[in-house]
Write a protein that holds these residues in place. Structure first.
Motif, PDB file in Angstrom:
ATOM      1  N   GLU A   1      -2.293 -12.218  -4.806  1.00 38.64           N
ATOM      2  CA  GLU A   1      -2.986 -12.873  -3.627  1.00 38.64           C
ATOM      3  C   GLU A   1      -2.826 -12.237  -2.230  1.00 38.64           C
ATOM      4  O   GLU A   1      -3.741 -11.747  -1.442  1.00 38.64           O
ATOM      5  N   LEU A   2      -1.402 -11.895  -1.779  1.00 31.99           N
ATOM      6  CA  LEU A   2      -0.950 -11.339  -0.696  1.00 31.99           C
ATOM      7  C   LEU A   2      -1.491  -9.989  -0.749  1.00 31.99           C
ATOM      8  O   LEU A   2      -1.934  -9.571   0.315  1.00 31.99           O
TER       9      LEU A   2
ATOM     10  N   LEU B   1       0.153 -11.534   8.288  1.00 34.51           N
ATOM     11  CA  LEU B   1       0.146 -10.367   7.566  1.00 34.51           C
ATOM     12  C   LEU B   1      -1.334  -9.798   7.307  1.00 34.51           C
ATOM     13  O   LEU B   1      -1.791  -8.581   7.767  1.00 34.51           O
ATOM     14  N   GLU B   2      -2.122 -10.826   6.958  1.00 36.44           N
ATOM     15  CA  GLU B   2      -3.649 -10.587   6.644  1.00 36.44           C
ATOM     16  C   GLU B   2      -4.324 -10.210   8.162  1.00 36.44           C
ATOM     17  O   GLU B   2      -5.112  -9.359   8.300  1.00 36.44           O
TER      18      GLU B   2
ATOM     19  N   ARG C   1       1.549 -15.048   5.269  1.00 34.28           N
ATOM     20  CA  ARG C   1       0.548 -14.549   4.840  1.00 34.28           C
ATOM     21  C   ARG C   1      -0.584 -14.055   5.914  1.00 34.28           C
ATOM     22  O   ARG C   1      -1.311 -13.257   5.898  1.00 34.28           O
TER      23      ARG C   1
ATOM     24  N   PHE D   1       2.481 -15.053  -3.166  1.00 35.37           N
ATOM     25  CA  PHE D   1       3.190 -14.583  -2.250  1.00 35.37           C
ATOM     26  C   PHE D   1       4.051 -13.200  -2.572  1.00 35.37           C
ATOM     27  O   PHE D   1       3.431 -11.997  -2.195  1.00 35.37           O
TER      28      PHE D   1
ATOM     29  N   ARG E   1      -4.171  -1.104   2.519  1.00 31.41           N
ATOM     30  CA  ARG E   1      -3.231  -1.435   3.410  1.00 31.41           C
ATOM     31  C   ARG E   1      -2.382  -2.198   2.490  1.00 31.41           C
ATOM     32  O   ARG E   1      -2.695  -3.102   1.778  1.00 31.41           O
TER      33      ARG E   1
ATOM     34  N   GLY F   1      -8.057  -7.787   4.975  1.00 27.29           N
ATOM     35  CA  GLY F   1      -7.864  -8.327   6.296  1.00 27.29           C
ATOM     36  C   GLY F   1      -8.434  -7.493   7.492  1.00 27.29           C
ATOM     37  O   GLY F   1      -8.733  -6.319   7.148  1.00 27.29           O
TER      38      GLY F   1
ATOM     39  N   LEU G   1       3.466  -3.824   7.531  1.00 29.80           N
ATOM     40  CA  LEU G   1       2.231  -3.232   6.921  1.00 29.80           C
ATOM     41  C   LEU G   1       1.976  -1.769   6.829  1.00 29.80           C
ATOM     42  O   LEU G   1       2.643  -0.950   7.996  1.00 29.80           O
TER      43      LEU G   1
ATOM     44  N   ARG H   1      -5.370 -10.066   0.166  1.00 26.91           N
ATOM     45  CA  ARG H   1      -5.779 -10.453   1.392  1.00 26.91           C
ATOM     46  C   ARG H   1      -5.322  -9.574   2.730  1.00 26.91           C
ATOM     47  O   ARG H   1      -5.923  -9.435   3.429  1.00 26.91           O
ATOM     48  N   VAL H   2      -4.191  -8.936   2.360  1.00 21.91           N
ATOM     49  CA  VAL H   2      -3.568  -8.015   3.200  1.00 21.91           C
ATOM     50  C   VAL H   2      -4.521  -6.641   3.208  1.00 21.91           C
ATOM     51  O   VAL H   2      -4.801  -6.278   4.307  1.00 21.91           O
ATOM     52  N   ASN H   3      -5.165  -6.301   2.349  1.00 25.38           N
ATOM     53  CA  ASN H   3      -5.991  -5.011   2.249  1.00 25.38           C
ATOM     54  C   ASN H   3      -7.291  -5.441   2.647  1.00 25.38           C
ATOM     55  O   ASN H   3      -8.015  -4.503   3.087  1.00 25.38           O
TER      56      ASN H   3
END
Lengths: 98, 93
Positions: free
Chosen positions: B85-86, A38-39, A35, B48, A77, B93, A54, B89-91
């Protein structure tokens, strides 16, 4: 029955010999490390399993399905998973629920 | 990040485990996940995401070189749905 973190940890304990606390921490750290990468915008390539990639999506028009009201879906994203050839082959022959 | 980068990053954060043990652990977890999917079992990891199988219906394909029709049987393909959560967090980050 689904495979969960608890079962993964149980099998690391039973089959690899980590103690129960180590096994639980290991499984948590495994997913958290992925995670975090990817973050940071870093794709993950797990040879033999698959890649987490991504993709950036532009804003697009959406609709509230309840009210029919138009609302834009903002740019975002997202993570996609591409299974490796090996995983695809392992799964392809599954005969389906009986 | 490749599998070996993941192993190194994990070993850095788990000082009590030797690199070789982390390597065995990573392979073991990935094998468990592969075997679960091969048996048609879902994988669910809160925060996840989940892995499941999607069915592809049988279809008539074509050999792109000869144009010849080929019957393709139905099959299952792996599918990943990122958890809340993933996604968040990815969006962000």
């Amino acid at each position: 029955m689904a495979l969960t973190k608890a079962e993964m940890a149980e099998r690391l304990f039973a089959e690899v010999g980590l103690n129960k606390r180590e096994a639980k921490e290991f499984v948590d750290a495994f997913f958290e490390t992925i995670r975090l990468a990817l973050e940071r915008g870093e794709p993950i390539k797990l040879s033999g399993f698959g890649n987490f990639e991504l993709r950036s999506k532009n804003q697009r028009p959406g609709r509230n399905p309840k009210t029919g009201e138009e609302i834009p879906i903002s740019a975002r994203r997202v993570v996609t998973f591409r299974a490796s050839q090996r995983l695809k082959q392992r799964v392809e022959t599954y005969a389906g629920p009986r | 990040m490749t599998k070996s980068d993941l192993i190194e990053a994990l070993a850095g954060g788990q000082a009590h485990l030797a690199l070789a043990d982390v390597e065995i652990g990573v392979k073991h977890v990935l094998d468990q996940m592969t075997e679960a999917l091969a048996a048609g079992e879902r994988i669910e990891v809160r925060g996840f995401g989940s892995f499941s199988l999607h069915h592809r219906a049988p279809r008539i394909g074509r050999n792109p070189k000869t144009g010849e029709a080929v019957a393709l049987s139905g099959k299952f393909v792996p599918h990943f749905k990122p958890g809340k959560e993933l996604r968040e967090r990815v969006n962000n980050g």
